[in-house]
Scaffold this motif. Structure first.
Motif, short mmCIF file in Angstrom:
data_model
loop_
_atom_site.label_atom_id
_atom_site.label_comp_id
_atom_site.label_asym_id
_atom_site.label_seq_id
_atom_site.Cartn_x
_atom_site.Cartn_y
_atom_site.Cartn_z
N ASP A 30 0.88 -1.32 -0.06
CA ASP A 30 0.13 0.21 0.11
C ASP A 30 1.03 1.25 0.07
OD1 ASP A 30 0.89 -0.13 2.48
OD2 ASP A 30 -0.91 -0.04 3.58
N GLY A 31 1.98 1.02 0.12
CA GLY A 31 3.09 2.26 0.00
C GLY A 31 3.40 2.96 1.45
N LEU A 32 2.83 2.28 2.37
CA LEU A 32 3.08 2.76 3.74
C LEU A 32 3.98 1.96 4.68
CD1 LEU A 32 -0.93 3.33 4.34
CD2 LEU A 32 0.73 4.99 3.49
N VAL A 33 4.53 2.52 5.57
CA VAL A 33 5.64 2.08 6.49
C VAL A 33 4.98 0.82 7.00
CG1 VAL A 33 5.08 3.49 8.62
CG2 VAL A 33 7.41 2.58 8.14
N ARG A 34 6.10 0.02 7.25
CA ARG A 34 5.74 -1.14 7.92
C ARG A 34 7.21 -1.79 8.42
NH1 ARG A 34 7.11 -6.37 6.09
NH2 ARG A 34 8.02 -6.34 4.11
N LEU A 35 7.10 -2.45 9.62
CA LEU A 35 8.34 -2.87 10.37
C LEU A 35 8.77 -4.24 9.70
CD1 LEU A 35 7.36 -2.32 14.00
CD2 LEU A 35 8.89 -0.94 12.61
N ARG A 36 10.21 -4.18 9.64
CA ARG A 36 10.75 -5.56 8.82
C ARG A 36 11.20 -6.37 10.29
NH1 ARG A 36 13.45 -6.33 4.19
NH2 ARG A 36 13.24 -4.75 2.55
N THR A 37 11.22 -5.70 11.42
CA THR A 37 11.65 -6.41 12.76
C THR A 37 10.87 -5.73 13.75
OG1 THR A 37 13.24 -7.38 14.20
CG2 THR A 37 13.62 -5.31 12.99
N THR A 38 10.63 -6.43 14.75
CA THR A 38 10.06 -5.56 16.04
C THR A 38 11.25 -5.71 17.12
OG1 THR A 38 9.19 -7.68 16.67
CG2 THR A 38 7.56 -6.18 15.88
N ASP A 39 12.19 -6.54 16.70
CA ASP A 39 13.49 -6.59 17.64
C ASP A 39 14.61 -5.90 16.95
OD1 ASP A 39 15.06 -7.13 19.69
OD2 ASP A 39 15.61 -9.16 18.86
N VAL A 40 14.66 -4.62 17.45
CA VAL A 40 15.57 -3.76 16.55
C VAL A 40 17.02 -3.96 17.19
CG1 VAL A 40 16.52 -1.34 16.12
CG2 VAL A 40 14.08 -1.80 16.20
N ASP A 41 18.14 -4.36 16.46
CA ASP A 41 19.49 -4.54 16.76
C ASP A 41 19.94 -3.47 17.47
OD1 ASP A 41 22.37 -4.79 16.33
OD2 ASP A 41 21.83 -6.90 16.31
N THR A 42 20.78 -3.39 18.32
CA THR A 42 21.25 -2.40 19.02
C THR A 42 22.22 -1.50 17.90
OG1 THR A 42 23.20 -3.43 19.88
CG2 THR A 42 21.40 -3.10 21.45
N ASN A 43 22.69 -2.18 16.87
CA ASN A 43 23.55 -1.55 16.07
C ASN A 43 22.81 -0.71 15.10
OD1 ASN A 43 26.07 -2.72 16.76
ND2 ASN A 43 25.59 -4.55 15.87
N ASP A 44 21.56 -1.00 14.95
CA ASP A 44 20.51 -0.29 14.12
C ASP A 44 19.92 0.78 14.78
OD1 ASP A 44 21.20 -1.95 12.07
OD2 ASP A 44 19.42 -3.48 12.68
N VAL A 45 19.90 0.99 15.92
CA VAL A 45 19.46 2.02 16.86
C VAL A 45 19.68 3.51 16.37
CG1 VAL A 45 19.05 3.09 19.02
CG2 VAL A 45 18.80 0.57 18.86
N PRO A 46 20.87 3.94 16.03
CA PRO A 46 21.33 5.04 15.40
C PRO A 46 20.54 5.45 14.22
CG PRO A 46 23.34 4.16 16.38
CD PRO A 46 22.30 3.04 16.27
N ASP A 47 20.42 4.42 13.11
CA ASP A 47 19.95 4.61 11.96
C ASP A 47 18.21 4.83 12.28
OD1 ASP A 47 22.24 4.59 10.62
OD2 ASP A 47 21.94 2.66 9.89
N THR A 48 17.83 3.84 13.11
CA THR A 48 16.26 4.11 13.53
C THR A 48 16.01 5.45 14.14
OG1 THR A 48 16.46 1.80 13.80
CG2 THR A 48 14.60 3.02 14.74
N ASP A 49 17.03 5.78 14.89
CA ASP A 49 16.51 7.40 15.62
C ASP A 49 16.72 8.35 14.58
OD1 ASP A 49 16.36 6.31 18.00
OD2 ASP A 49 18.55 6.73 18.56
N ALA A 50 17.63 8.28 13.56
CA ALA A 50 17.71 9.13 12.24
C ALA A 50 16.54 9.03 11.48
CB ALA A 50 18.90 9.04 11.62
N ALA A 51 15.97 7.94 11.30
CA ALA A 51 14.54 7.61 10.42
C ALA A 51 13.69 8.48 11.02
CB ALA A 51 14.51 6.19 10.03
#
Length: 65
Positions: A30-51
């Motif tokens: 539908d072109g809308l955001v969805r999560l690839r994971t519900t368990d965000v790796d600590t290494n991905d937190v900075p990129d997630t915060d930026a997003a």
């Protein structure tokens, strides 16, 4: 760790989140955001915060459930 709370009602499908944190966010058929994971790796937190910060619709947030 808090969980992610994507708001598909607010999402405008800009895709900034998928470019900034592609291991965490995706766009659905539908072109809308969805999560690839519900368990965000600590290494991905900075990129997630930026997003979250860059989302033009402010459709992303951390929630403390």
């Amino acid at each position: 760790m808090p969980s992610l709370n994507p708001d598909t009602n607010a999402c405008i499908g800009a895709g900034i989140c998928t470019n900034t944190a592609p291991t965490v966010f995706d766009l659905g058929a539908d072109g809308l955001v969805r999560l690839r994971t519900t368990d965000v790796d600590t290494n991905d937190v900075p990129d997630t915060d930026a997003a979250i910060a860059m989302c033009p619709a402010q459709a992303l947030s951390w929630s403390r459930s």
